[in-house]
Design a protein around this motif. Structure first.
Motif, PDB file in Angstrom:
ATOM      1  N   TRP A 106       0.846  -1.194   0.000  1.00 50.14           N
ATOM      2  CA  TRP A 106       0.000   0.000   0.000  1.00 50.14           C
ATOM      3  C   TRP A 106       0.881   1.243   0.000  1.00 50.14           C
ATOM      4  O   TRP A 106       1.835   1.330   0.768  1.00 50.14           O
ATOM      5  CB  TRP A 106      -0.890   0.010   1.239  1.00 50.14           C
ATOM      6  N   TYR A 152      -4.527   5.019   1.761  1.00 47.21           N
ATOM      7  CA  TYR A 152      -3.547   4.266   0.994  1.00 47.21           C
ATOM      8  C   TYR A 152      -4.172   3.739  -0.285  1.00 47.21           C
ATOM      9  O   TYR A 152      -5.364   3.458  -0.332  1.00 47.21           O
ATOM     10  CB  TYR A 152      -3.041   3.056   1.795  1.00 47.21           C
ATOM     11  N   LYS A 164      -3.606   0.584  -3.085  1.00 45.05           N
ATOM     12  CA  LYS A 164      -2.917  -0.702  -3.242  1.00 45.05           C
ATOM     13  C   LYS A 164      -2.062  -0.697  -4.491  1.00 45.05           C
ATOM     14  O   LYS A 164      -2.485  -0.245  -5.544  1.00 45.05           O
ATOM     15  CB  LYS A 164      -3.908  -1.844  -3.287  1.00 45.05           C
TER      16      LYS A 164
END
Length: 156
Positions: free
Chosen positions: A39, A152, A154
């Motif tokens: 992340w 975040y 991915k």
């Protein structure tokens, strides 16, 4: 800019040593397969409401495709134990254009809560996990006078 990076690194260090709570629904299941992986930190908001000292907030944005000095990458990996994961944090260094391990912790997943197994009182709330986006909410101190919300993306 160096002050901004200093505060970003300081906030990440604080994340390990504080108490977090949340008011969201703890019964929503987390898709473990979606949680595991790399992340990249996109956005972070630090806010405070401290009696006698005032209120305020600061926020930082990071470019997913072009990391810069101080950008953060987090990896979440399952262990052999049920609901136990290893979370590792990396900082980007422009000097060699690479990610460098900074620190890590072992956590337990309970519903939407990520609990540091070494410091049971340190809890992070997963407020959203969908379409490759992870939003974590962390409240410092039992009275919740300081909060960090981290978003975040991915990495595939």
């Amino acid at each position: 800019m160096k002050t901004l990076r200093f505060w970003g690194i300081t906030l990440m260090a604080i994340l390990l040593s504080v108490n977090f709570t949340s008011c969201s629904d703890d019964d929503e299941p987390i898709n473990i397969e979606e949680l595991e992986g790399e992340w990249i930190l996109l956005h972070e908001v630090y806010s405070w409401d401290i009696p006698g000292e005032g209120t305020g907030s600061e926020d930082w944005n990071y470019d997913f495709n072009q990391p810069e000095e101080g950008s953060v990458k987090m990896t979440i990996t399952a262990t052999d134990e049920e609901n136990i994961y290893r979370v590792s944090y990396f900082f980007y260094r422009e000097s060699d254009e690479d990610w460098h391990y900074d620190w890590g912790m072992t956590v337990r997943l309970e519903g939407n809560k990520i609990i540091d197994v070494d410091y049971e009182e340190d809890v992070t709330e997963i407020t959203s996990l969908a379409s490759g986006r992870l939003v974590l909410t962390e409240k410092y101190y039992e009275d919740g006078t300081e909060t960090v919300v981290s978003t975040y993306q991915k990495k595939n």
